[in-house]
Design an enzyme around this catalytic site. Structure first.
Site, PDB file in Angstrom:
ATOM      1  N   THR A  87       0.864  -0.764  -0.153  1.00  0.00           N
ATOM      2  CA  THR A  87       0.015   0.200  -0.031  1.00  0.00           C
ATOM      3  C   THR A  87       0.749   1.044  -0.696  1.00  0.00           C
ATOM      4  O   THR A  87       1.624   1.371   0.776  1.00  0.00           O
ATOM      5  CB  THR A  87      -1.368   0.054   1.121  1.00  0.00           C
ATOM      6  N   LYS A 162      -7.974   1.501  -2.790  1.00  0.00           N
ATOM      7  CA  LYS A 162      -7.611   1.315  -1.285  1.00  0.00           C
ATOM      8  C   LYS A 162      -7.415   1.916  -0.893  1.00  0.00           C
ATOM      9  O   LYS A 162      -8.495   1.955   0.097  1.00  0.00           O
ATOM     10  CB  LYS A 162      -5.802   0.678  -2.117  1.00  0.00           C
ATOM     11  N   LYS A 237      -2.094   4.830   8.967  1.00  0.00           N
ATOM     12  CA  LYS A 237      -1.282   5.282   7.492  1.00  0.00           C
ATOM     13  C   LYS A 237      -2.165   5.461   6.213  1.00  0.00           C
ATOM     14  O   LYS A 237      -1.418   6.560   5.583  1.00  0.00           O
ATOM     15  CB  LYS A 237      -0.562   3.722   6.770  1.00  0.00           C
TER      16      LYS A 237
END
Ligand code: NAD
Length: 290
Positions: A87, A162, A237
C-alpha cells in the site's frame, strides 16, 4: 513461473509461501534476512530478480518501493512484470509503473485487503491498476494468493481504490464507535443497538461484520481485547495516504481529514498503537465532550 518476491514481512512471507506451495519457483529477498517455507532466499534484491518472469514487491511504503524499483528494474528481463502489492501513495505507484514501462517491462499496482489472516489463508482481495495484458499475467497469481481481484484501471488505480475504500472504513468505524458510546450514555443496550443498526440504514461493514462492541455481532477483534486484526497505526497510514492524495488533486474530504486526526491522536498521543482500529470504542467510552 519463476517469481521473485521482495519484502517477506507479515504479509509478503505467507503470500510467497502460497505461491511456492502452488508449484511456482519462488526466490525471495528481505533486508531482515528471513526464511519462508518453499522459498529460496537470495542475498540481494538484484540476485532475486534475475531470470524472473514476475517480480512481486510487498514493502512498507512508497519511498522504499521507489528505491527497490530503481535497483531491480534495470536487471529485469524484457517483458517481465513488476507487480507491487504494497500500500503506497498513488504518485509512487505511477512513478514506478512509468519507469518499468520505459525499461520495456510490464507493471501492475495491486494493493490488498484481507490482512495477515487473508494472506495466510490465500483469501486476499487485490485491487489492480495497469494495462490489461499485464493484469492478465498477474491474474493466476492473484487467484492463488487471494479470492478476488478487480482490475480498476490504469497505473495507480489500484492504490486509488485502496485508499478510498479505507477512508470510508476509517470514517464508518469512527462513527460506529462514537454512536455506541452515545448509546451507552443514553441507556441503550449494545445488543439492541446492534440489532437495530445492523438491519437499518446505519449498517456498514464496521457494524455488521466487525462490530467494535465485545460480545455483540460476529466474532471480531473486540472479542479478543482489541488485538489486531487491523492495527490502528495501519489505518492511520492509509488515512494519511488518502489525505495526501486528496491534497494533490484538490479533493474536499473533510470526514477523511477528521478520521485521520482522530487516529493520529489515538496512535501517537494515546494508547492506540498496537491495538485494533476498532478500539476507538473503549476510547470514546471513557470520554466526555470536553
Ligand atoms: P512488514 O513491515 O511486516 O513487512 C515489510 C517487509 O519489507 C519487512 O520484512 C522489511 O524487512 C522488508 N523490507 C523493508 N525494506 C526493504 C528493502 N529495501 N528490500 C527488501 N525488503 C525490505 O509489513 P506488512 O504488514 O507485511 O505490510 C506490507 C505492505 O502491505 C504495507 O505496504 C502495508 O501497508 C500493506 N498491508 C498490510 C496489511 C496488514 O494487515 N499487515 C494489510 C493490507 C496491506
Amino acid at each position: 513461473m519463476n517469481i521473485a518476491f521482495i519484502g517477506l514481512g507479515n504479509m509478503g512471507a505467507p503470500m510467497a509461501a502460497n505461491l511456492a506451495a502452488a508449484g511456482h519457483n519462488v526466490t525471495g529477498f528481505d533486508t531482515a534476512g528471513v526464511s519462508v517455507d518453499g522459498v529460496a532466499i537470495a542475498n540481494t534484491a538484484v540476485a532475486a530478480v534475475v531470470g524472473a518472469e514476475v517480480v512481486i514487491t510487498m514493502l512498507p511504503n512508497g519511498k522504499i518501493l521507489r528505491s527497490v524499483a530503481q535497483e531491480v528494474i534495470p536487471q529485469m528481463e524484457s517483458g517481465a512484470l513488476l507487480l507491487d502489492c504494497s500500500t503506497v501513495d498513488v504518485q509512487s505507484a505511477r512513478h514506478v509503473a512509468e519507469q518499468a514501462t520505459a525499461a520495456g517491462l510490464r507493471a501492475v499496482d495491486a494493493p490488498v485487503s484481507g490482512g495477515i489472516t487473508g494472506a495466510a489463508a490465500g483469501t486476499l482481495t487485490f485491487m489492480a491498476g495497469g494495462a490489461p495484458d499485464a493484469f492478465a499475467i498477474a491474474k493466476p497469481l492473484f487467484d492463488i494468493m487471494g479470492q478476488k481481484s478487480v482490475h480498476c484501471g490504469d497505473a495507480g488505480a489500484g492504490q486509488a481504490a485502496k485508499i478510498c475504500n479505507n477512508m470510508i472504513l476509517g470514517v464508518t468505524m469512527a462513527a460506529t464507535c462514537e454512536a455506541f458510546a452515545l448509546a451507552d450514555k443514553l441507556g441503550l443496550e449494545r445488543q439492541k443497538m446492534f440489532d437495530v443498526v445492523s438491519t437499518s440504514s446505519g449498517m456498514s461493514w464496521s457494524m455488521n461484520s466487525y462490530c467494535p462492541a465485545p460480545g455483540v455481532g460476529p466474532q471480531s477483534p473486540s472479542d479478543n481485547d482489541y488485538t489486531p486484526g487491523f492495527a490502528a497505526e495501519l489505518m492511520l497510514k492509509d488515512l494519511r495516504l488518502s489525505q495526501d492524495a486528496a491534497a494533490e488533486v484538490d479533493a474536499d474530504t473533510p470526514m477523511g481529514a477528521l478520521a485521520k486526526s482522530l487516529y493520529a491522536q489515538f496512535v501517537e498521543e494515546e494508547d492506540g498503537m498496537g491495538r485494533d482500529f476498532s478500539a476507538l470504542l473503549p476510547r470514546f467510552e471513557k470520554r466526555g465532550r470536553g
